[in-house]
Design a protein around this motif. Structure first.
Motif, short mmCIF file in Angstrom:
data_model
loop_
_atom_site.label_atom_id
_atom_site.label_comp_id
_atom_site.label_asym_id
_atom_site.label_seq_id
_atom_site.Cartn_x
_atom_site.Cartn_y
_atom_site.Cartn_z
N ALA A 136 0.81 -1.22 0.00
CA ALA A 136 0.00 0.00 0.00
C ALA A 136 0.84 1.27 0.00
O ALA A 136 0.31 2.36 -0.24
N GLU A 137 2.13 1.15 0.26
CA GLU A 137 2.99 2.33 0.31
C GLU A 137 3.08 2.99 -1.06
O GLU A 137 3.12 2.32 -2.09
N LYS A 138 3.10 4.30 -1.03
CA LYS A 138 3.20 5.06 -2.27
C LYS A 138 4.62 4.93 -2.82
O LYS A 138 5.60 5.10 -2.11
#
Length: 116
Positions: A97-99
């Motif tokens: 989910a990290e950008k």
């Protein structure tokens, strides 16, 4: 396998070189598990997963080292891996989910210095 288990147990993850050594050892464990199969790997695989569950996975190398090794260990252990899913899935989802900081440049259509 005892040599790899020794590396996993003794490496200080705060030291960058040892952190990478431990990560590579973990990758080896996953590859060995995939190669030898469930019956030969079960005891060591379960012990390693129990140790990983106790360890903190909140680090930048989770996706690089832990996730691929866990995937291979899961393949080797089959249904015996199920008890470890609650420890494996949340950090995996967080990592995914990290950008990602990524930019793409079209170099074909950009003007180069002095050329048109």
């Amino acid at each position: 396998m005892s040599g790899i288990l020794g590396i996993l147990a003794s490496c200080n993850t705060m030291d960058e070189d040892q952190y990478h050594l431990r990560g590579k050892a973990l990758q080896c464990v996953g590859l060995i598990g995939s190669a030898v199969g469930k019956e030969a790997f079960r005891e060591d695989g379960l012990r390693i997963m129990q140790d990983l569950r106790k360890a903190s996975v909140e680090d930048d190398g989770y996706y690089e080292y832990h996730a691929p090794a866990c995937a291979r260990i899961c393949t080797a252990l089959e249904e015996d891996f199920l008890p470890f899913l609650p420890a494996v899935i949340p950090p995996l989802i967080q990592t995914l989910a990290e950008k990602i900081d990524l930019s793409i440049t079209d170099v074909v259509n950009e003007e180069v210095d002095g050329e048109e």
